[in-house]
Design a protein around this motif. Structure first.
Motif, PDB file in Angstrom:
ATOM      1  N   PRO A  71      18.382  87.927  85.097  1.00  0.00           N
ATOM      2  CA  PRO A  71      17.992  89.339  85.104  1.00  0.00           C
ATOM      3  C   PRO A  71      18.602  90.158  83.964  1.00  0.00           C
ATOM      4  O   PRO A  71      18.240  91.305  83.776  1.00  0.00           O
ATOM      5  N   GLN A  72      19.523  89.585  83.229  1.00  0.00           N
ATOM      6  CA  GLN A  72      20.186  90.321  82.150  1.00  0.00           C
ATOM      7  C   GLN A  72      20.286  89.426  80.920  1.00  0.00           C
ATOM      8  O   GLN A  72      19.890  88.270  80.957  1.00  0.00           O
ATOM      9  N   GLU A  73      20.813  89.973  79.857  1.00  0.00           N
ATOM     10  CA  GLU A  73      20.967  89.203  78.628  1.00  0.00           C
ATOM     11  C   GLU A  73      21.887  88.012  78.867  1.00  0.00           C
ATOM     12  O   GLU A  73      22.910  88.121  79.538  1.00  0.00           O
ATOM     13  N   ALA A  74      21.516  86.875  78.327  1.00  0.00           N
ATOM     14  CA  ALA A  74      22.308  85.659  78.492  1.00  0.00           C
ATOM     15  C   ALA A  74      22.925  85.263  77.158  1.00  0.00           C
ATOM     16  O   ALA A  74      22.359  85.518  76.098  1.00  0.00           O
ATOM     17  N   PHE A  75      24.088  84.646  77.214  1.00  0.00           N
ATOM     18  CA  PHE A  75      24.800  84.179  76.034  1.00  0.00           C
ATOM     19  C   PHE A  75      25.162  82.719  76.253  1.00  0.00           C
ATOM     20  O   PHE A  75      25.815  82.381  77.240  1.00  0.00           O
ATOM     21  N   VAL A  76      24.710  81.845  75.358  1.00  0.00           N
ATOM     22  CA  VAL A  76      25.021  80.422  75.444  1.00  0.00           C
ATOM     23  C   VAL A  76      25.825  80.074  74.188  1.00  0.00           C
ATOM     24  O   VAL A  76      25.262  79.956  73.104  1.00  0.00           O
ATOM     25  N   PRO A  77      27.153  79.949  74.311  1.00  0.00           N
ATOM     26  CA  PRO A  77      27.998  79.762  73.128  1.00  0.00           C
ATOM     27  C   PRO A  77      28.090  78.309  72.660  1.00  0.00           C
ATOM     28  O   PRO A  77      27.832  77.384  73.419  1.00  0.00           O
ATOM     29  N   SER A  78      28.460  78.153  71.414  1.00  0.00           N
ATOM     30  CA  SER A  78      28.862  76.867  70.821  1.00  0.00           C
ATOM     31  C   SER A  78      27.822  75.765  70.941  1.00  0.00           C
ATOM     32  O   SER A  78      28.125  74.652  71.353  1.00  0.00           O
ATOM     33  N   ILE A  79      26.614  76.064  70.550  1.00  0.00           N
ATOM     34  CA  ILE A  79      25.587  75.019  70.508  1.00  0.00           C
ATOM     35  C   ILE A  79      25.726  74.301  69.173  1.00  0.00           C
ATOM     36  O   ILE A  79      25.696  74.909  68.123  1.00  0.00           O
ATOM     37  N   THR A  80      25.893  72.982  69.226  1.00  0.00           N
ATOM     38  CA  THR A  80      26.034  72.172  68.021  1.00  0.00           C
ATOM     39  C   THR A  80      24.805  71.277  67.886  1.00  0.00           C
ATOM     40  O   THR A  80      23.925  71.268  68.743  1.00  0.00           O
ATOM     41  N   ALA A  81      24.749  70.505  66.822  1.00  0.00           N
ATOM     42  CA  ALA A  81      23.610  69.615  66.582  1.00  0.00           C
ATOM     43  C   ALA A  81      23.401  68.627  67.725  1.00  0.00           C
ATOM     44  O   ALA A  81      22.269  68.234  68.022  1.00  0.00           O
ATOM     45  N   VAL A  82      24.468  68.241  68.385  1.00  0.00           N
ATOM     46  CA  VAL A  82      24.366  67.313  69.512  1.00  0.00           C
ATOM     47  C   VAL A  82      23.610  67.958  70.675  1.00  0.00           C
ATOM     48  O   VAL A  82      22.991  67.285  71.477  1.00  0.00           O
ATOM     49  N   ASN A  83      23.644  69.286  70.745  1.00  0.00           N
ATOM     50  CA  ASN A  83      23.001  70.026  71.824  1.00  0.00           C
ATOM     51  C   ASN A  83      21.678  70.658  71.391  1.00  0.00           C
ATOM     52  O   ASN A  83      21.314  71.730  71.862  1.00  0.00           O
ATOM     53  N   GLU A  84      20.946  69.983  70.526  1.00  0.00           N
ATOM     54  CA  GLU A  84      19.677  70.516  70.042  1.00  0.00           C
ATOM     55  C   GLU A  84      18.713  70.810  71.195  1.00  0.00           C
ATOM     56  O   GLU A  84      17.917  71.736  71.130  1.00  0.00           O
ATOM     57  N   TRP A  85      18.805  70.055  72.270  1.00  0.00           N
ATOM     58  CA  TRP A  85      17.956  70.290  73.442  1.00  0.00           C
ATOM     59  C   TRP A  85      18.150  71.704  73.987  1.00  0.00           C
ATOM     60  O   TRP A  85      17.231  72.304  74.533  1.00  0.00           O
ATOM     61  N   ALA A  86      19.353  72.273  73.818  1.00  0.00           N
ATOM     62  CA  ALA A  86      19.619  73.622  74.314  1.00  0.00           C
ATOM     63  C   ALA A  86      18.855  74.662  73.500  1.00  0.00           C
ATOM     64  O   ALA A  86      18.365  75.657  74.046  1.00  0.00           O
ATOM     65  N   MET A  87      18.744  74.447  72.201  1.00  0.00           N
ATOM     66  CA  MET A  87      17.953  75.350  71.363  1.00  0.00           C
ATOM     67  C   MET A  87      16.490  75.307  71.797  1.00  0.00           C
ATOM     68  O   MET A  87      15.858  76.346  71.954  1.00  0.00           O
ATOM     69  N   ASP A  88      15.976  74.099  71.987  1.00  0.00           N
ATOM     70  CA  ASP A  88      14.584  73.954  72.412  1.00  0.00           C
ATOM     71  C   ASP A  88      14.354  74.599  73.772  1.00  0.00           C
ATOM     72  O   ASP A  88      13.338  75.252  73.993  1.00  0.00           O
ATOM     73  N   GLY A  89      15.291  74.428  74.682  1.00  0.00           N
ATOM     74  CA  GLY A  89      15.178  75.032  76.011  1.00  0.00           C
ATOM     75  C   GLY A  89      15.205  76.548  75.952  1.00  0.00           C
ATOM     76  O   GLY A  89      14.443  77.227  76.651  1.00  0.00           O
ATOM     77  N   GLY A  90      16.066  77.098  75.116  1.00  0.00           N
ATOM     78  CA  GLY A  90      16.136  78.549  74.964  1.00  0.00           C
ATOM     79  C   GLY A  90      14.871  79.129  74.374  1.00  0.00           C
ATOM     80  O   GLY A  90      14.343  80.134  74.845  1.00  0.00           O
ATOM     81  N   LEU A  91      14.349  78.477  73.342  1.00  0.00           N
ATOM     82  CA  LEU A  91      13.103  78.945  72.735  1.00  0.00           C
ATOM     83  C   LEU A  91      11.944  78.849  73.719  1.00  0.00           C
ATOM     84  O   LEU A  91      11.098  79.745  73.789  1.00  0.00           O
ATOM     85  N   ALA A  92      11.896  77.788  74.510  1.00  0.00           N
ATOM     86  CA  ALA A  92      10.834  77.634  75.506  1.00  0.00           C
ATOM     87  C   ALA A  92      10.921  78.709  76.581  1.00  0.00           C
ATOM     88  O   ALA A  92       9.906  79.102  77.157  1.00  0.00           O
TER      89      ALA A  92
END
Length: 66
Positions: free
Chosen positions: A24-45
């Protein structure tokens, strides 16, 4: 703060996508590295804005990963 955990990247991505989409509010996902590329894709989706804030710098060390 919420901790999400999954055994496989595809499940982690789906879990993160759902958590971000239902937040319900702004979310912050810190320290995403190349190993966590799935997190970038999940956030964009989930339709969130991806912004760069700070850096993770390592020298002669393995890249941090979960």
């Amino acid at each position: 703060m919420v901790l999400l955990a999954a055994a496989r990247p595809d499940i982690a991505q789906a879990l993160l996508r759902e958590a971000l989409a239902s937040c319900p509010q702004e979310a912050f996902v810190p320290s995403i590295t190349a190993v966590n590329e799935w997190a970038m894709d999940g956030g964009l989706a989930a339709g969130v804005d991806i912004v760069h804030q700070g850096s993770v710098a390592v020298r002669d060390m393995p890249v941090p990963e979960p």
